[in-house]
Design a protein around this motif. Structure first.
Motif, PDB file in Angstrom:
ATOM      1  N   ARG A  99      54.676  39.412  40.775  1.00  0.00           N
ATOM      2  CA  ARG A  99      53.879  39.681  39.532  1.00  0.00           C
ATOM      3  C   ARG A  99      53.014  38.789  38.885  1.00  0.00           C
ATOM      4  O   ARG A  99      51.769  38.590  38.756  1.00  0.00           O
ATOM      5  CB  ARG A  99      54.459  40.380  38.420  1.00  0.00           C
ATOM      6  N   GLN A 100      53.663  37.265  38.957  1.00  0.00           N
ATOM      7  CA  GLN A 100      53.269  36.137  38.438  1.00  0.00           C
ATOM      8  C   GLN A 100      51.911  35.698  39.163  1.00  0.00           C
ATOM      9  O   GLN A 100      50.936  35.398  38.892  1.00  0.00           O
ATOM     10  CB  GLN A 100      54.391  35.160  38.435  1.00  0.00           C
ATOM     11  N   ARG A 101      52.088  35.748  40.555  1.00  0.00           N
ATOM     12  CA  ARG A 101      51.014  35.335  41.439  1.00  0.00           C
ATOM     13  C   ARG A 101      49.778  36.082  41.234  1.00  0.00           C
ATOM     14  O   ARG A 101      48.692  35.647  41.204  1.00  0.00           O
ATOM     15  CB  ARG A 101      51.601  35.235  42.959  1.00  0.00           C
ATOM     16  N   SER A 102      49.974  37.299  41.093  1.00  0.00           N
ATOM     17  CA  SER A 102      48.782  38.162  41.018  1.00  0.00           C
ATOM     18  C   SER A 102      48.387  37.925  39.605  1.00  0.00           C
ATOM     19  O   SER A 102      47.022  38.236  39.727  1.00  0.00           O
ATOM     20  CB  SER A 102      49.333  39.648  41.075  1.00  0.00           C
ATOM     21  N   LEU A 103      48.840  37.715  38.622  1.00  0.00           N
ATOM     22  CA  LEU A 103      48.246  37.480  37.344  1.00  0.00           C
ATOM     23  C   LEU A 103      47.572  36.243  37.326  1.00  0.00           C
ATOM     24  O   LEU A 103      46.346  36.158  36.689  1.00  0.00           O
ATOM     25  CB  LEU A 103      49.171  37.255  36.198  1.00  0.00           C
ATOM     26  N   LEU A 107      43.105  36.429  36.652  1.00  0.00           N
ATOM     27  CA  LEU A 107      42.752  35.463  35.404  1.00  0.00           C
ATOM     28  C   LEU A 107      41.586  34.546  35.902  1.00  0.00           C
ATOM     29  O   LEU A 107      40.698  34.620  35.454  1.00  0.00           O
ATOM     30  CB  LEU A 107      43.808  34.754  34.823  1.00  0.00           C
ATOM     31  N   VAL A 108      41.982  34.000  37.017  1.00  0.00           N
ATOM     32  CA  VAL A 108      40.781  33.227  37.586  1.00  0.00           C
ATOM     33  C   VAL A 108      39.571  33.876  37.911  1.00  0.00           C
ATOM     34  O   VAL A 108      38.414  33.401  37.593  1.00  0.00           O
ATOM     35  CB  VAL A 108      41.346  32.364  38.775  1.00  0.00           C
ATOM     36  N   ALA A 139      31.028  44.177  38.313  1.00  0.00           N
ATOM     37  CA  ALA A 139      32.067  44.769  39.530  1.00  0.00           C
ATOM     38  C   ALA A 139      33.094  43.751  39.534  1.00  0.00           C
ATOM     39  O   ALA A 139      34.273  44.243  39.776  1.00  0.00           O
ATOM     40  CB  ALA A 139      31.225  44.839  40.687  1.00  0.00           C
ATOM     41  N   LEU A 140      32.819  42.509  39.407  1.00  0.00           N
ATOM     42  CA  LEU A 140      33.762  41.520  39.808  1.00  0.00           C
ATOM     43  C   LEU A 140      34.734  41.509  38.487  1.00  0.00           C
ATOM     44  O   LEU A 140      35.983  41.478  38.727  1.00  0.00           O
ATOM     45  CB  LEU A 140      33.314  40.126  40.063  1.00  0.00           C
ATOM     46  N   GLN A 141      34.141  41.692  37.343  1.00  0.00           N
ATOM     47  CA  GLN A 141      35.211  41.853  36.202  1.00  0.00           C
ATOM     48  C   GLN A 141      36.040  43.042  36.590  1.00  0.00           C
ATOM     49  O   GLN A 141      37.063  42.924  36.064  1.00  0.00           O
ATOM     50  CB  GLN A 141      34.010  42.011  35.098  1.00  0.00           C
ATOM     51  N   GLY A 142      35.295  43.927  36.778  1.00  0.00           N
ATOM     52  CA  GLY A 142      36.302  45.249  36.976  1.00  0.00           C
ATOM     53  C   GLY A 142      37.428  45.201  38.146  1.00  0.00           C
ATOM     54  O   GLY A 142      38.671  45.494  37.864  1.00  0.00           O
ATOM     55  N   ILE A 143      37.206  44.564  39.189  1.00  0.00           N
ATOM     56  CA  ILE A 143      38.155  44.028  40.157  1.00  0.00           C
ATOM     57  C   ILE A 143      39.348  43.441  39.469  1.00  0.00           C
ATOM     58  O   ILE A 143      40.450  43.488  39.823  1.00  0.00           O
ATOM     59  CB  ILE A 143      37.505  43.313  41.289  1.00  0.00           C
ATOM     60  N   ALA A 144      38.771  42.350  38.819  1.00  0.00           N
ATOM     61  CA  ALA A 144      39.867  41.519  38.127  1.00  0.00           C
ATOM     62  C   ALA A 144      40.938  42.172  37.045  1.00  0.00           C
ATOM     63  O   ALA A 144      42.062  42.103  37.075  1.00  0.00           O
ATOM     64  CB  ALA A 144      39.202  40.458  37.412  1.00  0.00           C
ATOM     65  N   VAL A 145      40.200  43.001  36.173  1.00  0.00           N
ATOM     66  CA  VAL A 145      40.989  43.628  34.993  1.00  0.00           C
ATOM     67  C   VAL A 145      41.995  44.741  35.843  1.00  0.00           C
ATOM     68  O   VAL A 145      42.625  45.363  35.226  1.00  0.00           O
ATOM     69  CB  VAL A 145      39.891  44.192  33.994  1.00  0.00           C
ATOM     70  N   GLY A 146      41.256  45.465  37.021  1.00  0.00           N
ATOM     71  CA  GLY A 146      41.886  46.429  37.568  1.00  0.00           C
ATOM     72  C   GLY A 146      43.183  46.086  38.027  1.00  0.00           C
ATOM     73  O   GLY A 146      44.342  46.845  38.361  1.00  0.00           O
ATOM     74  N   GLY A 147      43.502  44.728  38.483  1.00  0.00           N
ATOM     75  CA  GLY A 147      44.804  44.104  38.893  1.00  0.00           C
ATOM     76  C   GLY A 147      45.520  43.556  37.661  1.00  0.00           C
ATOM     77  O   GLY A 147      46.611  43.120  37.745  1.00  0.00           O
ATOM     78  N   GLU A 148      44.917  43.216  36.551  1.00  0.00           N
ATOM     79  CA  GLU A 148      45.367  42.581  35.612  1.00  0.00           C
ATOM     80  C   GLU A 148      46.363  43.318  34.789  1.00  0.00           C
ATOM     81  O   GLU A 148      47.536  42.824  34.474  1.00  0.00           O
ATOM     82  CB  GLU A 148      44.572  42.226  34.570  1.00  0.00           C
ATOM     83  N   PHE A 207      30.017  34.217  26.789  1.00  0.00           N
ATOM     84  CA  PHE A 207      30.474  34.624  28.039  1.00  0.00           C
ATOM     85  C   PHE A 207      30.820  32.816  28.295  1.00  0.00           C
ATOM     86  O   PHE A 207      31.749  32.678  29.215  1.00  0.00           O
ATOM     87  CB  PHE A 207      29.239  34.900  28.697  1.00  0.00           C
ATOM     88  N   LEU A 208      30.214  31.892  27.781  1.00  0.00           N
ATOM     89  CA  LEU A 208      30.383  30.651  28.318  1.00  0.00           C
ATOM     90  C   LEU A 208      31.619  30.026  27.854  1.00  0.00           C
ATOM     91  O   LEU A 208      32.139  29.461  28.417  1.00  0.00           O
ATOM     92  CB  LEU A 208      29.254  29.670  27.849  1.00  0.00           C
ATOM     93  N   LEU A 209      32.073  30.556  26.723  1.00  0.00           N
ATOM     94  CA  LEU A 209      33.441  30.200  26.094  1.00  0.00           C
ATOM     95  C   LEU A 209      34.393  30.713  26.935  1.00  0.00           C
ATOM     96  O   LEU A 209      35.574  30.134  26.853  1.00  0.00           O
ATOM     97  CB  LEU A 209      33.506  30.928  24.546  1.00  0.00           C
ATOM     98  N   SER A 210      34.211  31.716  27.578  1.00  0.00           N
ATOM     99  CA  SER A 210      35.272  32.012  28.490  1.00  0.00           C
ATOM    100  C   SER A 210      35.934  30.964  29.478  1.00  0.00           C
ATOM    101  O   SER A 210      37.167  31.030  29.668  1.00  0.00           O
ATOM    102  CB  SER A 210      34.790  33.288  29.343  1.00  0.00           C
ATOM    103  N   ALA A 211      35.012  29.995  29.732  1.00  0.00           N
ATOM    104  CA  ALA A 211      35.732  29.075  30.719  1.00  0.00           C
ATOM    105  C   ALA A 211      36.807  28.167  30.199  1.00  0.00           C
ATOM    106  O   ALA A 211      37.813  28.104  30.834  1.00  0.00           O
ATOM    107  CB  ALA A 211      34.429  28.044  31.056  1.00  0.00           C
ATOM    108  N   VAL A 212      36.658  27.963  28.918  1.00  0.00           N
ATOM    109  CA  VAL A 212      37.843  27.107  28.027  1.00  0.00           C
ATOM    110  C   VAL A 212      39.010  28.021  27.939  1.00  0.00           C
ATOM    111  O   VAL A 212      40.259  27.711  28.411  1.00  0.00           O
ATOM    112  CB  VAL A 212      37.178  26.977  26.736  1.00  0.00           C
ATOM    113  N   LEU A 213      38.995  29.193  27.688  1.00  0.00           N
ATOM    114  CA  LEU A 213      40.003  30.182  27.359  1.00  0.00           C
ATOM    115  C   LEU A 213      40.685  30.581  28.701  1.00  0.00           C
ATOM    116  O   LEU A 213      41.934  30.469  28.749  1.00  0.00           O
ATOM    117  CB  LEU A 213      39.613  31.535  26.919  1.00  0.00           C
ATOM    118  N   ILE A 214      39.890  30.562  29.996  1.00  0.00           N
ATOM    119  CA  ILE A 214      40.688  30.983  31.144  1.00  0.00           C
ATOM    120  C   ILE A 214      41.563  29.542  31.360  1.00  0.00           C
ATOM    121  O   ILE A 214      42.781  29.730  32.177  1.00  0.00           O
ATOM    122  CB  ILE A 214      39.524  31.026  32.247  1.00  0.00           C
TER     123      ILE A 214
END
Length: 459
Positions: A99-103, A107-108, A139-148, A207-214
């Protein structure tokens, strides 16, 4: 194999006396889930908020006002339709490699896609290429949150015994209101004086602030331990069939139940946030609430949802997780009527109360859902099945609810058409909640002993 526990709970016997439960480890896993889901929901919600406020004129400037909102919401919906793909990809990673690896991977991916939205050219600069690029990144956001979400839920739920699953399962659910609070809060700051700055280039800042949060989320998740269920029941079994095969061949009925379990937790949620934002602020609807005022109301409501989430998760362990969720579904169906009918600039004080009450009531359907939906599926294909179920449900209900509500209003010229849509989704949720089975993982000592005692009593 049934253990005879209430509400159709099932378990599969396993050897040994089980592990000793550690609140410290469970809290660490819960916090890692909370931090990660907060960031990912923030990324998802800033897109939703921007879709309601600015994407129409920026990326679809030639469309009529309500049609521009429809196009904008359709772009927003694209993310939901790519969620199932993310559920398959990262569900497989979680069931096979942890689970940890997928998370960490989700996120990235989310961070890269969200930050890229912040540097997109608009229609004025590159024409039709602008909305095309916006759709690709969504679409890339959707793929990420679909597994998140599935991985985050299991990181918390699988670190707790049955009697604490509601409480610890609420930690990843905290990410939803926290992400919503951060998203509406940052847009509120950007509209304090007027909306001109937001339309010019201020919309890029969230949207640009996301880089810091990630970067923060990556560090938190990279250091968390794997779940006991994965290390005890999955990791050592390399001969198990592919998780996606098990999901569709053996768990398809359970997946359908899961899809029907979440209309209000996904679609209903976006109706009282994203659709309500457009309904209140878009001049074509005629309500006349300012963007800043609407965002303030949503921020206060998100804060109410945030502070009540863990308490409701704890309460659901005491009164029954299904009972808590069923009560929340009925409560929000009753509250959503006055919430929509009283939306007006002269009713701002009442709107604060009703929007907050709806979000807290919705928390009764949201906080325990993580543990309820997780325990529907067997461990070896759980993350894949859970992620597919949730992401398909989110695509159907979450992706289509705002655009459907907008289209219904456009066709009928009355908000009652959207309210009736909410009622229909509530009815589906209640039926599937009643039918959903609940399993007990015999990993922790207390669950092993309880299951053993019940089996012996039934012999």
């Amino acid at each position: 194999m049934s253990t005879g526990t209430p509400s159709g709970q099932n378990s599969s016997p396993r050897p040994g006396d089980g592990q000793t439960f550690s609140h410290r480890r469970a809290l660490r896993a819960g916090m890692a889930s909370f931090v990660g889901t907060s960031i990912e929901f923030y990324d998802f919600y800033i897109f939703a908020t921007a879709a309601a406020l600015v994407f129409g004129p920026l990326f679809f400037p030639d469309a009529a006002p309500i049609t521009g909102v429809l196009y904008s919401f359709a772009t927003y919906a694209v993310g939901f339709f790519f969620r199932p793909l993310g559920g398959v990809i990262f569900g497989h990673v979680g069931d096979r490699f942890g689970r940890q690896r997928s998370l960490v991977m989700t996120l990235v991916l989310m961070g890269v896609a969200t930050t890229a939205v912040g540097v997109l050219p608009t229609y004025e600069s590159v024409g039709v290429l602008a909305p095309i690029l916006l759709i690709v990144l969504r679409a890339l956001q959707g793929i990420a949150v679909g597994g998140e979400w599935g991985g985050a839920v299991l990181m918390s739920v699988e670190n707790a015994p049955n009697r604490f699953k509601g409480f610890y399962g609420a930690f990843p659910q905290l990410g939803n209101p926290m992400g919503a609070l951060l998203a509406s809060g940052i847009f509120w700051l950007l509209t304090v004086n007027d909306s001109q700055f937001l339309y010019e280039w201020g919309w890029r800042i969230p949207f640009l602030l996301s880089a810091v949060l990630i970067a923060v989320g990556f560090w938190v998740r990279y250091t968390v331990e794997e779940t006991p269920v994965f290390t005890s029941e999955i990791e050592q079994d390399t001969k198990e069939e592919l998780p996606v095969k098990a999901a569709f061949l053996r768990n398809w009925k359970l997946i359908l139940l899961g899809v029907g379990l979440i209309p209000i937790s996904t679609g209903g949620y976006y109706m009282v946030t994203t659709f309500a934002t457009a309904y209140g602020t878009e001049p074509a609807f005629g309500i006349g609430i300012s963007e800043n005022q609407m965002l303030t109301i949503l921020s206060v409501a998100a804060f109410g949802e945030l502070v009540s989430c863990l308490l409701i998760g704890w309460l659901s362990d005491k009164i029954g997780r299904k009972r808590a969720m069923g009560g929340g579904l009925i409560l929000t169906a009753a509250l959503v009527v006055p919430m929509f009918l009283t939306m007006a600039p002269e009713n701002v004080a009442l709107m604060y109360v009703l929007f907050t009450a709806v979000r807290i009531g919705m928390n009764f359907a949201w906080a325990p859902m993580a543990s309820i939906l997780a325990q529907v599926f067997p461990p070896h294909s759980r993350q894949t099945s859970l992620s597919i179920s949730y992401s398909i449900g989110a695509a159907i209900w979450g992706g289509l609810a705002p655009v459907t509500a907008t289209a219904l209003y456009q066709a009928t010229d009355t908000i009652w058409s959207a309210i009736i849509l909410y009622f229909a989704m509530t009815a589906i949720s209640i039926v599937c909640l009643a039918l959903a089975p609940q399993r007990v993982d015999e990993v922790f000592e207390e669950d092993v002993l309880t299951a053993r005692a019940l089996r012996e009593a039934n012999e």
